[in-house]
Design a protein around this motif. Structure first.
Motif, mmCIF file in Angstrom:
data_model
loop_
_atom_site.group_PDB
_atom_site.id
_atom_site.type_symbol
_atom_site.label_atom_id
_atom_site.label_comp_id
_atom_site.label_asym_id
_atom_site.label_seq_id
_atom_site.Cartn_x
_atom_site.Cartn_y
_atom_site.Cartn_z
ATOM 1 N N SER A 65 -2.863 3.817 -3.425
ATOM 2 C CA SER A 65 -2.810 2.674 -4.330
ATOM 3 C C SER A 65 -2.455 1.401 -3.570
ATOM 4 O O SER A 65 -1.687 1.436 -2.614
ATOM 5 C CB SER A 65 -1.773 2.920 -5.424
ATOM 6 N N THR A 66 -3.028 0.287 -4.024
ATOM 7 C CA THR A 66 -2.724 -1.013 -3.435
ATOM 8 C C THR A 66 -2.298 -1.978 -4.530
ATOM 9 O O THR A 66 -2.708 -1.845 -5.695
ATOM 10 C CB THR A 66 -3.941 -1.587 -2.690
ATOM 11 N N TYR A 67 -1.490 -2.960 -4.146
ATOM 12 C CA TYR A 67 -0.929 -3.901 -5.102
ATOM 13 C C TYR A 67 -0.957 -5.296 -4.489
ATOM 14 O O TYR A 67 -0.796 -5.446 -3.269
ATOM 15 C CB TYR A 67 0.519 -3.508 -5.444
ATOM 16 N N SER A 113 -0.608 7.771 -2.092
ATOM 17 C CA SER A 113 -1.441 7.706 -3.289
ATOM 18 C C SER A 113 -2.660 6.824 -3.120
ATOM 19 O O SER A 113 -3.494 6.749 -4.011
ATOM 20 C CB SER A 113 -0.627 7.180 -4.471
ATOM 21 N N SER A 169 0.854 -1.182 0.000
ATOM 22 C CA SER A 169 0.000 0.000 0.000
ATOM 23 C C SER A 169 0.889 1.230 0.000
ATOM 24 O O SER A 169 1.786 1.356 0.833
ATOM 25 C CB SER A 169 -0.888 0.005 1.256
#
Length: 125
Positions: A56-58, A54, A50
């Motif tokens: 954003s997660t992956y 931003s 994480s």
């Protein structure tokens, strides 16, 4: 920053666990926080990450759709909710953090400067 991972345990296949990565020493704002795992005799592998700034997660393909990473800013903690667990998810899970990762480095454990101790997750069939 000091990290402490917790929440591991033993579950049956199909069960769920929630891991926590609590930070102390400084806020995790601006840090990328990643979860990695290492099974016996295998290399440490990326699970999820994480990016604090931003949102954003992956996810690794192997856990996509089953694991969810989230964070609680007030508690300075990152969580990994693991559902539909499989025996192949058995490993020691580590959380890690770094402030200056570029996107292409998120999955590489050697790019992270700060690590918590591991927490064991055992999934039996």
């Amino acid at each position: 920053v000091q990290l402490q991972a917790s929440g591991g345990g033993s579950v049956l296949a199909g069960g769920s666990l929630r891991l926590s990565c609590s930070a102390s020493g400084r806020t995790l704002y601006g840090y990328t926080v990643g979860w990695f795992r290492q099974a016996t005799g295998k290399e440490r592998e990326f699970v999820s990450a994480s990016r604090w700034s931003s949102l954003s997660t992956y996810y690794a393909d192997s856990v996509k759709g089953r694991f969810t990473i989230s964070r609680d800013n007030a508690k300075n903690t990152v969580y990994l909710q693991m559902s539909s667990l499989k025996p192949e998810d058995t490993a020691v899970y580590f959380c890690a953090a770094d402030r200056s990762l570029i996107l292409s480095s998120i999955t590489g454990p050697h790019h992270y400067d700060y690590w918590g101790q591991g927490t064991q997750v055992t999934v039996s069939s």
